[in-house]
Design a protein around this motif. Structure first.
Motif, short mmCIF file in Angstrom:
data_model
loop_
_atom_site.label_atom_id
_atom_site.label_comp_id
_atom_site.label_asym_id
_atom_site.label_seq_id
_atom_site.Cartn_x
_atom_site.Cartn_y
_atom_site.Cartn_z
N LYS A 40 0.82 -1.22 0.00
CA LYS A 40 0.00 0.00 0.00
C LYS A 40 0.85 1.27 0.00
CE LYS A 40 -0.43 0.28 4.99
NZ LYS A 40 -1.26 0.51 6.11
N ASP A 41 2.12 1.16 0.39
CA ASP A 41 3.01 2.32 0.44
C ASP A 41 3.93 2.42 -0.77
OD1 ASP A 41 2.03 3.09 2.96
OD2 ASP A 41 3.38 1.70 3.97
N ILE A 42 3.85 1.47 -1.68
CA ILE A 42 4.74 1.46 -2.84
C ILE A 42 4.12 2.30 -3.97
CG2 ILE A 42 5.79 0.03 -4.64
CD1 ILE A 42 5.78 -2.28 -2.55
N MET A 43 4.92 3.25 -4.47
CA MET A 43 4.50 4.05 -5.62
C MET A 43 5.22 3.49 -6.84
SD MET A 43 2.83 6.77 -6.83
CE MET A 43 2.43 7.68 -5.35
N ARG A 44 4.44 3.00 -7.79
CA ARG A 44 5.03 2.52 -9.04
C ARG A 44 5.21 3.71 -9.98
NH1 ARG A 44 1.04 -1.79 -11.19
NH2 ARG A 44 -0.23 0.07 -11.01
N PRO A 45 6.23 3.71 -10.80
CA PRO A 45 6.46 4.85 -11.71
C PRO A 45 5.24 5.20 -12.55
CG PRO A 45 8.37 3.41 -11.71
CD PRO A 45 7.30 2.71 -10.91
N GLU A 46 4.51 4.21 -13.01
CA GLU A 46 3.33 4.50 -13.85
C GLU A 46 2.18 5.13 -13.06
OE1 GLU A 46 3.28 -0.04 -13.05
OE2 GLU A 46 4.78 1.47 -13.54
N ASP A 47 2.24 5.06 -11.72
CA ASP A 47 1.21 5.68 -10.89
C ASP A 47 1.60 7.09 -10.43
OD1 ASP A 47 -0.37 3.39 -11.08
OD2 ASP A 47 0.54 2.49 -9.29
N LEU A 92 7.48 13.22 -6.48
CA LEU A 92 8.35 13.50 -5.35
C LEU A 92 8.35 12.32 -4.38
CD1 LEU A 92 10.18 15.60 -4.04
CD2 LEU A 92 8.17 16.51 -2.87
N TYR A 93 7.17 11.75 -4.11
CA TYR A 93 7.08 10.56 -3.27
C TYR A 93 7.94 9.44 -3.85
CZ TYR A 93 5.04 6.68 -0.61
OH TYR A 93 4.85 5.58 0.19
N LEU A 94 7.85 9.26 -5.16
CA LEU A 94 8.63 8.21 -5.83
C LEU A 94 10.14 8.46 -5.63
CD1 LEU A 94 8.70 5.70 -7.64
CD2 LEU A 94 8.61 7.24 -9.61
N ALA A 95 10.57 9.71 -5.73
CA ALA A 95 11.99 10.03 -5.53
C ALA A 95 12.42 9.70 -4.09
CB ALA A 95 12.26 11.50 -5.84
N VAL A 96 11.58 10.02 -3.12
CA VAL A 96 11.90 9.71 -1.72
C VAL A 96 11.91 8.19 -1.51
CG1 VAL A 96 11.19 9.99 0.69
CG2 VAL A 96 11.02 11.92 -0.89
N GLN A 97 10.96 7.52 -2.13
CA GLN A 97 10.91 6.05 -2.04
C GLN A 97 12.20 5.43 -2.58
OE1 GLN A 97 7.30 3.75 -3.36
NE2 GLN A 97 8.71 3.06 -4.95
#
Length: 137
Positions: free
Chosen positions: A41-48, A56-61
């Motif tokens: 539930k906390d994973i941001m996929r690049p396509e999302d 920004l969330y993806l970069a922090v992830q």
């Protein structure tokens, strides 16, 4: 102290650089150590990542999961600058995220990024409803 993770059937999570998928039963795991852990539930996929704050969330992830978080710094700082220019009211969210990143608390920075995404959605919703009001006038 071990981290307790309870997984639903079929739920996935990242442990270090491995993706682990639960079988067809609820499972409880106890994880000891310092490897980064992200629940599905906390994973941001690049396509999302379809908005500036989600990017920004993806970069922090990626910082959180990386052996070398500095690889994402240029992307992170470009995104934060762009977001603040577009919406100065996001500054307090980004400052809290920056403070977590500077202390190496990337998981806490992800929590702050989630709050920023929610705020971004509120801003977009308000902008859309304001635009609708103007069209009706």
């Amino acid at each position: 102290m071990a981290l307790k993770i309870e997984l639903k059937p079929g739920e996935r999570f990242i442990l270090g650089n491995a993706v682990i998928t639960n079988d067809d039963q609820r499972t409880r795991l106890f994880v000891e150590g310092s490897a980064p852990i992200l629940r599905e539930k906390d994973i941001m996929r690049p396509e999302d990542a379809d908005s500036p704050c989600k990017n920004l969330y993806l970069a922090v992830q990626l910082m959180y999961l990386s052996n070398d978080p500095s690889e994402q710094h240029s992307v992170y700082f470009k995104l934060t600058n762009d977001i603040i220019k577009a919406a100065p009211s996001t500054l307090e969210y980004i400052e809290r995220m920056n403070n977590q990143i500077l202390t190496g608390a990337f998981y806490k920075a992800l929590k702050e990024a989630k709050k920023l995404i929610k705020y971004e959605q509120e801003l977009m919703s308000n902008a859309q409803s304001d635009a609708g009001i103007r069209e009706d006038s």
